[in-house]
Motif scaffolding. Sequence first.
Motif, PDB file in Angstrom:
ATOM      1  N   VAL A  28       0.859  -1.195   0.000  1.00 30.87           N
ATOM      2  CA  VAL A  28       0.000   0.000   0.000  1.00 30.87           C
ATOM      3  C   VAL A  28       0.888   1.235   0.000  1.00 30.87           C
ATOM      4  O   VAL A  28       1.832   1.338   0.801  1.00 30.87           O
ATOM      5  CB  VAL A  28      -0.923   0.004   1.238  1.00 30.87           C
ATOM      6  N   LYS A  29       0.607   2.164  -0.897  1.00 33.47           N
ATOM      7  CA  LYS A  29       1.367   3.414  -0.946  1.00 33.47           C
ATOM      8  C   LYS A  29       0.764   4.405   0.051  1.00 33.47           C
ATOM      9  O   LYS A  29      -0.427   4.695   0.003  1.00 33.47           O
ATOM     10  CB  LYS A  29       1.347   3.999  -2.357  1.00 33.47           C
ATOM     11  N   THR A  30       1.596   4.896   0.961  1.00 30.71           N
ATOM     12  CA  THR A  30       1.157   5.887   1.944  1.00 30.71           C
ATOM     13  C   THR A  30       2.046   7.125   1.835  1.00 30.71           C
ATOM     14  O   THR A  30       3.044   7.132   1.090  1.00 30.71           O
ATOM     15  CB  THR A  30       1.263   5.328   3.373  1.00 30.71           C
ATOM     16  N   ALA A  31       1.677   8.151   2.575  1.00 35.69           N
ATOM     17  CA  ALA A  31       2.481   9.372   2.572  1.00 35.69           C
ATOM     18  C   ALA A  31       3.868   9.137   3.145  1.00 35.69           C
ATOM     19  O   ALA A  31       4.782   9.944   2.927  1.00 35.69           O
ATOM     20  CB  ALA A  31       1.753  10.463   3.368  1.00 35.69           C
ATOM     21  N   LEU A  42       4.016   0.382   2.307  1.00 36.51           N
ATOM     22  CA  LEU A  42       3.839  -0.444   3.494  1.00 36.51           C
ATOM     23  C   LEU A  42       3.268  -1.802   3.081  1.00 36.51           C
ATOM     24  O   LEU A  42       2.325  -1.881   2.286  1.00 36.51           O
ATOM     25  CB  LEU A  42       2.877   0.234   4.477  1.00 36.51           C
ATOM     26  N   THR A  43       3.832  -2.867   3.631  1.00 38.25           N
ATOM     27  CA  THR A  43       3.324  -4.205   3.373  1.00 38.25           C
ATOM     28  C   THR A  43       2.164  -4.505   4.312  1.00 38.25           C
ATOM     29  O   THR A  43       2.262  -4.271   5.523  1.00 38.25           O
ATOM     30  CB  THR A  43       4.432  -5.258   3.582  1.00 38.25           C
ATOM     31  N   VAL A  44       1.056  -4.987   3.737  1.00 42.07           N
ATOM     32  CA  VAL A  44      -0.107  -5.343   4.547  1.00 42.07           C
ATOM     33  C   VAL A  44      -0.489  -6.793   4.252  1.00 42.07           C
ATOM     34  O   VAL A  44      -0.250  -7.309   3.165  1.00 42.07           O
ATOM     35  CB  VAL A  44      -1.314  -4.409   4.271  1.00 42.07           C
ATOM     36  N   LYS A  45      -1.090  -7.434   5.238  1.00 42.82           N
ATOM     37  CA  LYS A  45      -1.578  -8.801   5.102  1.00 42.82           C
ATOM     38  C   LYS A  45      -3.085  -8.743   4.910  1.00 42.82           C
ATOM     39  O   LYS A  45      -3.790  -8.109   5.695  1.00 42.82           O
ATOM     40  CB  LYS A  45      -1.208  -9.610   6.339  1.00 42.82           C
ATOM     41  N   ILE A  46      -3.574  -9.442   3.872  1.00 41.85           N
ATOM     42  CA  ILE A  46      -4.990  -9.430   3.536  1.00 41.85           C
ATOM     43  C   ILE A  46      -5.558 -10.830   3.750  1.00 41.85           C
ATOM     44  O   ILE A  46      -4.979 -11.821   3.299  1.00 41.85           O
ATOM     45  CB  ILE A  46      -5.208  -8.991   2.069  1.00 41.85           C
ATOM     46  N   GLY A  47      -6.677 -10.916   4.461  1.00 36.26           N
ATOM     47  CA  GLY A  47      -7.357 -12.185   4.671  1.00 36.26           C
ATOM     48  C   GLY A  47      -8.666 -12.220   3.919  1.00 36.26           C
ATOM     49  O   GLY A  47      -9.469 -11.287   4.017  1.00 36.26           O
ATOM     50  N   LYS A  48      -8.873 -13.321   3.134  1.00 34.80           N
ATOM     51  CA  LYS A  48     -10.081 -13.428   2.322  1.00 34.80           C
ATOM     52  C   LYS A  48     -10.859 -14.681   2.685  1.00 34.80           C
ATOM     53  O   LYS A  48     -10.283 -15.721   3.002  1.00 34.80           O
ATOM     54  CB  LYS A  48      -9.725 -13.469   0.833  1.00 34.80           C
ATOM     55  N   GLN A  96     -10.304  -9.235   6.387  1.00 27.76           N
ATOM     56  CA  GLN A  96      -9.325  -8.732   7.341  1.00 27.76           C
ATOM     57  C   GLN A  96      -8.186  -8.041   6.584  1.00 27.76           C
ATOM     58  O   GLN A  96      -7.753  -8.519   5.522  1.00 27.76           O
ATOM     59  CB  GLN A  96      -8.723  -9.863   8.188  1.00 27.76           C
ATOM     60  N   VAL A  97      -7.712  -6.939   7.146  1.00 26.09           N
ATOM     61  CA  VAL A  97      -6.531  -6.244   6.629  1.00 26.09           C
ATOM     62  C   VAL A  97      -5.685  -5.853   7.823  1.00 26.09           C
ATOM     63  O   VAL A  97      -6.189  -5.247   8.776  1.00 26.09           O
ATOM     64  CB  VAL A  97      -6.904  -4.986   5.818  1.00 26.09           C
ATOM     65  N   ALA A  98      -4.400  -6.195   7.785  1.00 19.84           N
ATOM     66  CA  ALA A  98      -3.511  -5.881   8.912  1.00 19.84           C
ATOM     67  C   ALA A  98      -2.145  -5.460   8.387  1.00 19.84           C
ATOM     68  O   ALA A  98      -1.515  -6.198   7.619  1.00 19.84           O
ATOM     69  CB  ALA A  98      -3.362  -7.098   9.822  1.00 19.84           C
ATOM     70  N   PRO A  99      -1.667  -4.275   8.795  1.00 18.23           N
ATOM     71  CA  PRO A  99      -0.319  -3.864   8.402  1.00 18.23           C
ATOM     72  C   PRO A  99       0.725  -4.801   9.011  1.00 18.23           C
ATOM     73  O   PRO A  99       0.556  -5.290  10.138  1.00 18.23           O
ATOM     74  CB  PRO A  99      -0.192  -2.455   8.982  1.00 18.23           C
ATOM     75  N   GLU A 100       1.790  -5.067   8.277  1.00 17.18           N
ATOM     76  CA  GLU A 100       2.888  -5.872   8.782  1.00 17.18           C
ATOM     77  C   GLU A 100       3.759  -5.008   9.696  1.00 17.18           C
ATOM     78  O   GLU A 100       4.197  -3.917   9.312  1.00 17.18           O
ATOM     79  CB  GLU A 100       3.723  -6.434   7.634  1.00 17.18           C
ATOM     80  N   TYR A 101       4.032  -5.523  10.893  1.00 15.53           N
ATOM     81  CA  TYR A 101       4.696  -4.728  11.924  1.00 15.53           C
ATOM     82  C   TYR A 101       6.066  -4.233  11.486  1.00 15.53           C
ATOM     83  O   TYR A 101       6.370  -3.031  11.606  1.00 15.53           O
ATOM     84  CB  TYR A 101       4.817  -5.553  13.206  1.00 15.53           C
ATOM     85  N   GLU A 102       6.929  -5.122  11.006  1.00 16.56           N
ATOM     86  CA  GLU A 102       8.299  -4.716  10.678  1.00 16.56           C
ATOM     87  C   GLU A 102       8.314  -3.651   9.597  1.00 16.56           C
ATOM     88  O   GLU A 102       9.092  -2.692   9.656  1.00 16.56           O
ATOM     89  CB  GLU A 102       9.121  -5.930  10.228  1.00 16.56           C
ATOM     90  N   SER A 103       7.446  -3.805   8.577  1.00 16.48           N
ATOM     91  CA  SER A 103       7.371  -2.815   7.512  1.00 16.48           C
ATOM     92  C   SER A 103       6.912  -1.468   8.061  1.00 16.48           C
ATOM     93  O   SER A 103       7.474  -0.417   7.734  1.00 16.48           O
ATOM     94  CB  SER A 103       6.410  -3.311   6.426  1.00 16.48           C
ATOM     95  N   LEU A 116       4.063   4.997  15.182  1.00 14.65           N
ATOM     96  CA  LEU A 116       3.700   3.830  14.385  1.00 14.65           C
ATOM     97  C   LEU A 116       2.210   3.816  14.073  1.00 14.65           C
ATOM     98  O   LEU A 116       1.803   3.442  12.961  1.00 14.65           O
ATOM     99  CB  LEU A 116       4.094   2.544  15.132  1.00 14.65           C
ATOM    100  N   LYS A 117       1.382   4.237  15.031  1.00 17.98           N
ATOM    101  CA  LYS A 117      -0.062   4.176  14.797  1.00 17.98           C
ATOM    102  C   LYS A 117      -0.475   5.100  13.653  1.00 17.98           C
ATOM    103  O   LYS A 117      -1.458   4.835  12.953  1.00 17.98           O
ATOM    104  CB  LYS A 117      -0.822   4.527  16.076  1.00 17.98           C
ATOM    105  N   ARG A 118       0.287   6.194  13.429  1.00 23.05           N
ATOM    106  CA  ARG A 118      -0.043   7.089  12.328  1.00 23.05           C
ATOM    107  C   ARG A 118       0.214   6.402  10.976  1.00 23.05           C
ATOM    108  O   ARG A 118      -0.551   6.577  10.032  1.00 23.05           O
ATOM    109  CB  ARG A 118       0.768   8.375  12.428  1.00 23.05           C
ATOM    110  N   VAL A 119       1.266   5.627  10.912  1.00 22.26           N
ATOM    111  CA  VAL A 119       1.546   4.875   9.682  1.00 22.26           C
ATOM    112  C   VAL A 119       0.429   3.864   9.430  1.00 22.26           C
ATOM    113  O   VAL A 119      -0.036   3.700   8.306  1.00 22.26           O
ATOM    114  CB  VAL A 119       2.912   4.166   9.784  1.00 22.26           C
ATOM    115  N   TYR A 120       0.027   3.145  10.486  1.00 21.19           N
ATOM    116  CA  TYR A 120      -1.065   2.179  10.350  1.00 21.19           C
ATOM    117  C   TYR A 120      -2.344   2.870   9.872  1.00 21.19           C
ATOM    118  O   TYR A 120      -3.052   2.364   8.979  1.00 21.19           O
ATOM    119  CB  TYR A 120      -1.331   1.504  11.694  1.00 21.19           C
ATOM    120  N   GLU A 121      -2.688   3.997  10.459  1.00 23.12           N
ATOM    121  CA  GLU A 121      -3.906   4.718  10.076  1.00 23.12           C
ATOM    122  C   GLU A 121      -3.864   5.133   8.617  1.00 23.12           C
ATOM    123  O   GLU A 121      -4.867   5.020   7.896  1.00 23.12           O
ATOM    124  CB  GLU A 121      -4.097   5.943  10.976  1.00 23.12           C
TER     125      GLU A 121
END
Length: 540
Positions: A486-489, A493-499, A506-513, A525-530
């Motif tokens: 996902v491109k952010t400002a 960022l790498t995100v994990k998608i559950g289908k 489900q969508v969850a950002p990857e912590y290390e990324s 970190l929470k601002r990046v997640y948002e």
Amino acid sequence: MKTLYLDIFSGISGDMFLGAMVDLGVDSRTLERELEGLRLDGWHIRTAREQKANISGVKFDVQVARGDSHPHTSADGTTHSHPHPHHDGHGHEHGRAQGAHGGPLVATSLGQIEISVFETNVPPRFRLYLLGAHGNIVAPPAPRTVALETVRPGKKRQLFKFKRQADYLEATEELPEPHEFTAVLKLKQGARTETFETQFVEDHHHHEHDPHPHGRNFEEITELIRQSALSEKQKSIAVFHRIAVAEGAIHGRPPEQVHFHEVGAVDSIVDIVGACVAVEILGKPRVLAAPVVEGTGFINCAHGRFPLPAPATLAILGARGVAVTQCDETHELVTPTGAALLAEFAESFGPMHGLVATRIGYGLGTRDIRTRPNVLRAVLGESHAAGTGAHDWETDTVVVLETNLDDINAEILGHFVERAFADGALDVFHTPIQMKKNRPGVLLTVLCSATDADKFSELILRETSAFGVRRHTAERRKLKRELATVKTAYGDLTVKIGKLNGKVVQVAPEYESGKNLAEQAGVPLKRVYEAALKEMTTDE
């Protein structure tokens, strides 16, 4: 979920397993390049499509170079080939008089013929290879025109006849120990018979490339694997550990002091490590197997003559709790290497259930047996648990290990969690609980695969204050997962998608990324997640 089912109706050995893996699509060149990370010299892989009982499959061999020899031709035309050791620093070279399979070469009117003895995971037999003008293997002569006689001390003689096997001739009888004798090769050319003589001598220093031609101990093999450039090391060490524990129990020694004979040679090391690499190349599928069937009779091994099942085979399978049933086939079907691979990889043993086959591979054994084709059938496909047809979620079975602790140091507990994750646990956590006499404690839980359950049970008992471990299996239902960018400002960022059933649930950002982006941008970190979740919502 992706499943590999080993249909071991005719047994399993390391070379049969690898032949089946290659037939399933594992590229032998990729496998060989990965195995070069072992940094062992003097070996290469040979694969060939052959048939057993009209079943087409892949014959897998590890061929090991054995050193050099001098050919000597007498006035009567008889060729003698005597193996010689290499001595560094001498100002002469030996002509290459040993072939790619480790046997001496004799010069005949047909061309050079290599007389080799093949005994990887099977009783030894002569193999004859005819070489062309450029040293390449060509079609062998008709079996009826070839015979080989061994002459041992006391003029004891044994005559061997041959049968055609792909691009070589193989003796119809096994070769007795020891392998020290004069070999007389006889070629019938019309009305005359040509005779060629060469010496076979078992001697440690005849093995130029491998300083351990007759085996290594468990510590040496473990160090070899740890110092290698292999991408997957733990599984290979675990397979050898199972063999070491079994051999140690048989001989009354600690596992680390066990000296491997057949299993410690280069070809067997390549077999075992290669099997682990092949499973990794396939994408680490769940492994299941048919019930274990073994033959009857006797085998000759480094420690003498034993009834089947071989002592190590029986001990390895017994330690894992795997049942063995013998059949009326009078040959060894399951080798110690095959048993160790089953014990390490197979989650359960039984008939196929809910398996949709997408690819089928056949690994061919060496001998022809009486009651069944000597092949290992490997089925790669998708398995579906009963009652899950309405959903496309993934399913698997895990082992849950638990123990209650009320007297453990917090630092030791933290160390255990790190160690268990490093050793491959699926999940590790501890939960506050109230124990007897109102003492506060923790419930330590480890999730792992069935093949790793014993390993982590031992780790709990060794590394914590536990006196016992509870164990049970649990089925899981898992969303289909994929990773997306996902491109952010703040950057990508790498995100994990559950289908589920094709829809994103489900969508969850990857912590290390996310952590790396937050540190680079100097923001929480929470601002990046948002920002990532906002972009994902906008895309929808």
